[in-house]
Write a protein that holds these residues in place. Structure first.
Motif, PDB file in Angstrom:
ATOM      1  N   LEU A   1       0.275   4.030  -2.642  1.00 32.31           N
ATOM      2  CA  LEU A   1      -0.948   4.784  -2.414  1.00 32.31           C
ATOM      3  C   LEU A   1      -0.789   5.693  -1.185  1.00 32.31           C
ATOM      4  CD1 LEU A   1      -3.553   4.801  -3.968  1.00 32.31           C
ATOM      5  CD2 LEU A   1      -4.492   3.127  -2.382  1.00 32.31           C
ATOM      6  N   ASP A   2      -0.092   5.179  -0.181  1.00 33.86           N
ATOM      7  CA  ASP A   2       0.099   5.952   1.045  1.00 33.86           C
ATOM      8  C   ASP A   2       0.950   7.200   0.802  1.00 33.86           C
ATOM      9  OD1 ASP A   2      -1.354   3.922   2.201  1.00 33.86           O
ATOM     10  OD2 ASP A   2       0.364   2.940   3.147  1.00 33.86           O
TER      11      ASP A   2
ATOM     12  N   ARG B   1      -3.912   2.552   8.559  1.00 33.40           N
ATOM     13  CA  ARG B   1      -3.136   1.705   7.670  1.00 33.40           C
ATOM     14  C   ARG B   1      -2.338   0.673   8.463  1.00 33.40           C
ATOM     15  NH1 ARG B   1      -4.076   0.238   3.241  1.00 33.40           N
ATOM     16  NH2 ARG B   1      -3.924   2.184   2.077  1.00 33.40           N
TER      17      ARG B   1
ATOM     18  N   THR C   1       6.093  10.003   5.373  1.00 36.15           N
ATOM     19  CA  THR C   1       5.408  10.177   4.092  1.00 36.15           C
ATOM     20  C   THR C   1       5.025   8.817   3.520  1.00 36.15           C
ATOM     21  OG1 THR C   1       6.671  12.185   3.648  1.00 36.15           O
ATOM     22  CG2 THR C   1       5.635  11.120   1.760  1.00 36.15           C
ATOM     23  N   ALA C   2       5.949   7.882   3.583  1.00 33.13           N
ATOM     24  CA  ALA C   2       5.706   6.556   3.018  1.00 33.13           C
ATOM     25  C   ALA C   2       4.645   5.797   3.806  1.00 33.13           C
ATOM     26  CB  ALA C   2       7.002   5.758   2.983  1.00 33.13           C
ATOM     27  N   LYS C   3       4.462   6.150   5.072  1.00 31.90           N
ATOM     28  CA  LYS C   3       3.466   5.449   5.883  1.00 31.90           C
ATOM     29  C   LYS C   3       2.119   6.156   5.867  1.00 31.90           C
ATOM     30  CE  LYS C   3       6.531   5.092   9.322  1.00 31.90           C
ATOM     31  NZ  LYS C   3       7.138   4.769  10.629  1.00 31.90           N
ATOM     32  N   GLY C   4       1.993   7.133   4.981  1.00 31.38           N
ATOM     33  CA  GLY C   4       0.716   7.847   4.877  1.00 31.38           C
ATOM     34  C   GLY C   4       0.510   8.858   5.980  1.00 31.38           C
ATOM     35  N   ARG C   5       1.610   9.269   6.622  1.00 34.89           N
ATOM     36  CA  ARG C   5       1.502  10.220   7.723  1.00 34.89           C
ATOM     37  C   ARG C   5       2.018  11.600   7.347  1.00 34.89           C
ATOM     38  NH1 ARG C   5       0.313   7.633  12.354  1.00 34.89           N
ATOM     39  NH2 ARG C   5       0.755   5.400  12.474  1.00 34.89           N
TER      40      ARG C   5
ATOM     41  N   TRP D   1     -11.331   9.273   0.493  1.00 32.25           N
ATOM     42  CA  TRP D   1     -10.463  10.172  -0.272  1.00 32.25           C
ATOM     43  C   TRP D   1     -10.347   9.605  -1.668  1.00 32.25           C
ATOM     44  CZ3 TRP D   1      -5.042   9.217  -1.675  1.00 32.25           C
ATOM     45  CH2 TRP D   1      -4.622   7.920  -1.387  1.00 32.25           C
TER      46      TRP D   1
ATOM     47  N   VAL E   1       1.059   8.758  -2.079  1.00 33.08           N
ATOM     48  CA  VAL E   1       0.171   9.663  -2.816  1.00 33.08           C
ATOM     49  C   VAL E   1      -0.732  10.401  -1.829  1.00 33.08           C
ATOM     50  CG1 VAL E   1      -1.688   9.832  -4.514  1.00 33.08           C
ATOM     51  CG2 VAL E   1       0.209   8.255  -4.906  1.00 33.08           C
TER      52      VAL E   1
ATOM     53  N   TYR F   1      -5.119   8.416   9.005  1.00 27.04           N
ATOM     54  CA  TYR F   1      -4.854   7.510   7.883  1.00 27.04           C
ATOM     55  C   TYR F   1      -3.703   6.559   8.208  1.00 27.04           C
ATOM     56  CZ  TYR F   1      -3.855   5.969   3.116  1.00 27.04           C
ATOM     57  OH  TYR F   1      -3.630   5.212   1.999  1.00 27.04           O
TER      58      TYR F   1
ATOM     59  N   ILE G   1       9.644  -0.229   6.671  1.00 21.06           N
ATOM     60  CA  ILE G   1       9.798   1.017   5.921  1.00 21.06           C
ATOM     61  C   ILE G   1      10.872   1.875   6.564  1.00 21.06           C
ATOM     62  CG2 ILE G   1       8.620   3.217   5.471  1.00 21.06           C
ATOM     63  CD1 ILE G   1       6.188   1.633   4.616  1.00 21.06           C
TER      64      ILE G   1
ATOM     65  N   SER H   1       0.821  -1.212   0.000  1.00 18.06           N
ATOM     66  CA  SER H   1       0.000   0.000   0.000  1.00 18.06           C
ATOM     67  C   SER H   1       0.854   1.260   0.000  1.00 18.06           C
ATOM     68  CB  SER H   1      -0.923   0.017   1.216  1.00 18.06           C
ATOM     69  OG  SER H   1      -0.164   0.180   2.405  1.00 18.06           O
ATOM     70  N   ALA H   2       2.170   1.117   0.166  1.00 20.54           N
ATOM     71  CA  ALA H   2       3.028   2.297   0.355  1.00 20.54           C
ATOM     72  C   ALA H   2       2.899   3.317  -0.776  1.00 20.54           C
ATOM     73  CB  ALA H   2       4.487   1.878   0.520  1.00 20.54           C
TER      74      ALA H   2
ATOM     75  N   GLY I   1      -8.052   8.179  -3.410  1.00 18.58           N
ATOM     76  CA  GLY I   1      -7.404   6.888  -3.659  1.00 18.58           C
ATOM     77  C   GLY I   1      -8.169   5.717  -3.081  1.00 18.58           C
TER      78      GLY I   1
END
Lengths: 416, 368
Positions: free
Chosen positions: A260-261, B353, B203-207, B327, A263, B349, B269, A257-258, B329
């Motif tokens: 998309l994450d 995740r 950033t890579a973890k959606g944070r 959202w 983005v 988010y 990550i 999922s990274a 995506g």
């Protein structure tokens, strides 16, 4: 192990979705891939009924899949859109000439009109000639600036004001990381928007594949048996992009999922870019970014080098940052003088501004006008493309000379 | 050696030590004696992992305080040094002892991460019934803290999620300790390199949304001040520095474990990004610093007053942007949607995740 069954229709699963490792059969994969793009199109109201839209087509997997999916969805969901293929001929032998053949076949296969605009006719230079002159290092800058204008001009020629491009989720994620690495928040903010447009340019861009994984695009093309061209541009991508691309691929491996994450992070961060830095205004449409610079969008569009890179840009930037740092050390602790000089590279503005850390200064507003040379939208008197052309033409030999032996690697590559 | 001036000392050592000192003192200007009141010194928590950065920070701040004592016979602030025993760390007894001997001025103590379950008013019930513990599905009742923590970690879906959650839990425990001990804030030992890593990893973890609160000096959403005095120093500079002090800091630094191969199933990550910046730092140190400057420019629009907070990480959530859904995506409604056992609006988010697919009913499952 017994064969797994499809998570949707319970027939035999053949595909593990790269995005979330869901097991699907072929037809369920194809239809979920299409419906997700339909979802992106409808939730962002990308198209108007009766609109004429150009698909930026390179013959590569992304734009071929885009054209195929858009044709399918247009018929299935009655978008009422008239799609046209628009291709740019950068003039790269052994790459673009072959891929254009693919686009020509696609035009027949999808029953779409095709328009090809060449760098040669627009600028008097093919990319091969540019590379011969400037070398492989930094040639992507030329290509990027030229392409943006070329797409606009091609669209204008077709009387079209909307171009869709094949940028996928991997591209966006890569660009987010790349712009963090090179400290370009305005561009980070701009590229995460699904629709971008310039205030006085009638042509807007959108990215229907923004949330689609590159791997799924490849899978889709494979299972749909689409006719696409898979050779990558022979000139190497920017080092920053290569570096970011390699990291993105590794991240995807660790956590699918990274992509998309990243983005998602990019979209959220775009909202956190202060306006005086972003140089864009957020406008009515929540997903729309107004772009003042008129410059290239931050996508090389061709950066598919699989991580190979010369490192040249990173070395340059390292040197520039070092010089700034040294200059800052020499500075006495007073507010920095206004940096308004036109030829100051943006990165310098940013670093110098950092001096007054907590008191953001207002940057002078850009005024959009037209390039005095070519009439293209520009915030400067002369647009970026014409500036680059000036540099190129200055060094162009008055008489045509055949490729000479002393001419360095660019020419020997051409000969070979 | 990084000395660019002409050094009186041939190997540039004094010059380099001074350079490091200056970088930190500059960041600590607000902590001069004249900013403190007599008899009521400001107190800060200094989390120490026995890694090179946090040990260097302690040494540097201790030198600053010593200087203040020499001149004025009092200090501008005090430090409380705490080590959190993480599930994976080796016993630190001998290091604790050396630390106390070398820096007797400060209070040193250590806590187990599992002790976060001992802060019922702080963490467990911070958001009413859906506190952290419940959000993470920790069992309650007669189970030891360690069991609760183990259960919680076991239930997470991947090594990345576990590393992510461990970091968050550690921060929250430190915040609770700081509050309980009357600290004004926390002095973090993050180097430039670490902050750059954090920028890309988060950033890579959606944070990405939480970056303004994770790398900037100032008020944090945890109602404490966060400070990063080492933000202008690269990791490799701190490594050099640690060997140049008299005596060197090595005896109180736990050597870093050689990183595992990045192809292993347990790669996270954070591992990837750390590894990435190790190589960037080698050749392009200014780019590392530039990443931190860049992410430092992101600014939070709204103050974290009454808005919604993530139950797990406590970061402010913009209304309607919590959870994985809702959202661009998110196309989850199209396929068979993956189970999302949490009230979406309560998690950010990144936390949604990391906990997606967590087997929160592991306890019941293992019984059945």
């Amino acid at each position: 192990m017994p064969p797994s069954s499809c998570a949707i229709c319970s027939s035999r699963a053949l595909i593990v979705r790269p995005k979330n490792h869901q097991k699907l059969c072929k037809s369920c994969f194809l239809s979920i891939f299409e419906e997700e793009i339909h979802h992106t199109i409808t939730t962002n109201t990308l198209f108007q009924y009766g609109e004429r839209v150009a698909i930026g087509a390179s013959g590569g997997k992304d734009s071929t899949v885009l054209a195929s999916v858009l044709k399918t969805l247009n018929e299935r969901h009655d978008y009422g859109v008239d799609f046209v293929l628009l291709s740019i001929d950068e003039g790269i032998k052994g790459y673009r000439d072959d891929s254009l053949e693919t686009v020509k076949r696609n035009a027949v296969q999808y029953g779409m009109e095709l328009c090809i605009v060449g760098y040669d006719e627009l600028y008097g230079w093919t990319m091969d000639q540019v590379v011969e002159q400037v070398g492989k290092k930094g040639n992507c800058t030329y290509c990027g600036v030229f392409r943006r204008q070329a797409l606009d001009r091609g669209a204008a020629k077709l009387g079209i004001n909307h171009v869709v491009t094949g940028h996928n989720a991997d591209d966006i994620a890569e660009t987010v990381l790349m712009n963090l690495l090179r400290g370009d928040l305005p561009r980070l903010s701009r590229t995460t928007h699904i629709i971008t447009s310039s205030p006085s340019s009638p042509i807007k861009r959108s990215k229907p594949l923004k949330y689609a994984y590159e791997k799924e695009i490849v899978l889709y093309a494979h299972h749909k048996k689409l006719d696409y061209f898979s050779t990558e541009c022979i000139y190497s991508p920017e080092a920053f992009r290569g570096s970011a691309r390699a990291l993105i691929k590794n991240l995807e491996r660790v956590r699918p999922s990274a992509i998309l994450d990243v983005v998602r992070s990019g979209e959220d961060m775009a909202k956190l870019v202060p306006e005086e830095v972003s140089a864009i205004q957020r406008c009515a449409g929540k997903n729309e970014a107004i772009q003042e610079g008129g410059g290239e969008e931050g996508f090389g569009g061709c950066g598919s080098g699989g991580g190979r890179s010369s490192g040249g840009e990173m070395i340059d930037m390292e040197r520039r940052l070092n010089e700034n740092e040294a200059a800052r050390e020499r500075e006495i602790d007073i507010a920095p003088a206004n940096i308004t000089s036109k030829d100051t590279p943006p990165i310098q503005k940013i670093t110098v501004r950092q001096q007054g850390a907590r008191t953001p200064r207002k940057l002078p507003r850009q005024h959009m006008g037209q390039c005095i040379r070519c009439g293209y939208l520009s915030s400067q008197e002369i647009c970026k493309a014409c500036m680059l052309l000036d540099g190129l033409n200055k060094n162009r030999p008055k008489t045509k000379i055949e490729v000479s032996l002393e001419d360095g690697e660019g020419s020997s590559a051409l000969k070979g | 050696m990084h000395c660019q001036q002409k050094c009186p000392n041939e190997d540039g050592r004094d010059c380099f030590v001074r350079y490091v000192n200056t970088k930190v003192i500059k960041r600590m200007e607000n902590f001069r004696i004249r900013n403190s009141t007599i008899g009521n010194p400001r107190l800060f928590l200094l989390p120490l992992s026995f890694g090179v950065s946090s040990v260097a920070l302690l040494h540097l701040l201790d030198s600053q305080l010593q200087g203040q004592i020499d001149r004025m016979n009092r200090t501008g602030y005090g430090l409380l040094v705490v080590h959190v025993n993480m599930p994976s760390t080796a016993p630190t007894g001998i290091y604790m002892k050396r630390l106390q001997q070398r820096y007797p001025r400060h209070t040193h103590f250590h806590v187990d991460l599992a002790e976060l379950f001992d802060y019922p008013n702080g963490i467990l019930e911070s958001s009413g019934k859906s506190g952290l513990s419940q959000a993470l599905g920790a069992p309650d009742g007669q189970v030891s803290n360690q069991d609760k923590l183990d259960h919680l970690l076991d239930s997470l879906p991947s090594a990345t999620s576990r590393a992510d959650m461990l970091g968050i839990l550690r921060t929250r425990l430190l915040v609770e300790i700081a509050k309980k001990r009357g600290c004004e804030g926390i002095m973090w030992g993050d180097s430039t390199t670490r902050l750059a890593e954090k920028t890309l990893a988060e950033t890579a973890k959606g944070r990405g949304f939480s970056l303004p609160w994770q790398i900037s000096d100032g008020a944090s959403p945890h109602s404490l001040v966060f400070r990063y005095p080492l933000r202008d120093l690269l990791k490799k500079e701190l490594v050099t520095y640690a060997s140049l002090t008299t005596p060197p800091l090595d005896p109180i630094i736990i050597p870093e474990q050689t990183p595992q191969a990045l192809t292993s199933k347990n790669t996270t990550i954070d591992d990837l990004v750390t590894n990435y910046f190790q190589s960037v730092e080698e050749s392009f140190p200014s780019i590392v610093a530039n990443v931190v400057r860049t992410s430092g420019k992101l600014s939070a629009h709204q103050p974290f007053g009454g808005g919604e907070r993530c139950t797990i990480c406590e970061m402010p959530i913009t209304a309607g942007s919590g959870g994985l859904h809702g959202w661009g995506g998110d196309q989850g409604k199209l396929g068979p949607s993956s189970s999302d056992p949490h009230p979406v609006e309560k998690l950010c988010y990144g936390c949604a995740r990391s906990t997606l697919g967590a087997t929160f009913s592991a306890r019941t499952a293992s019984q059945g």
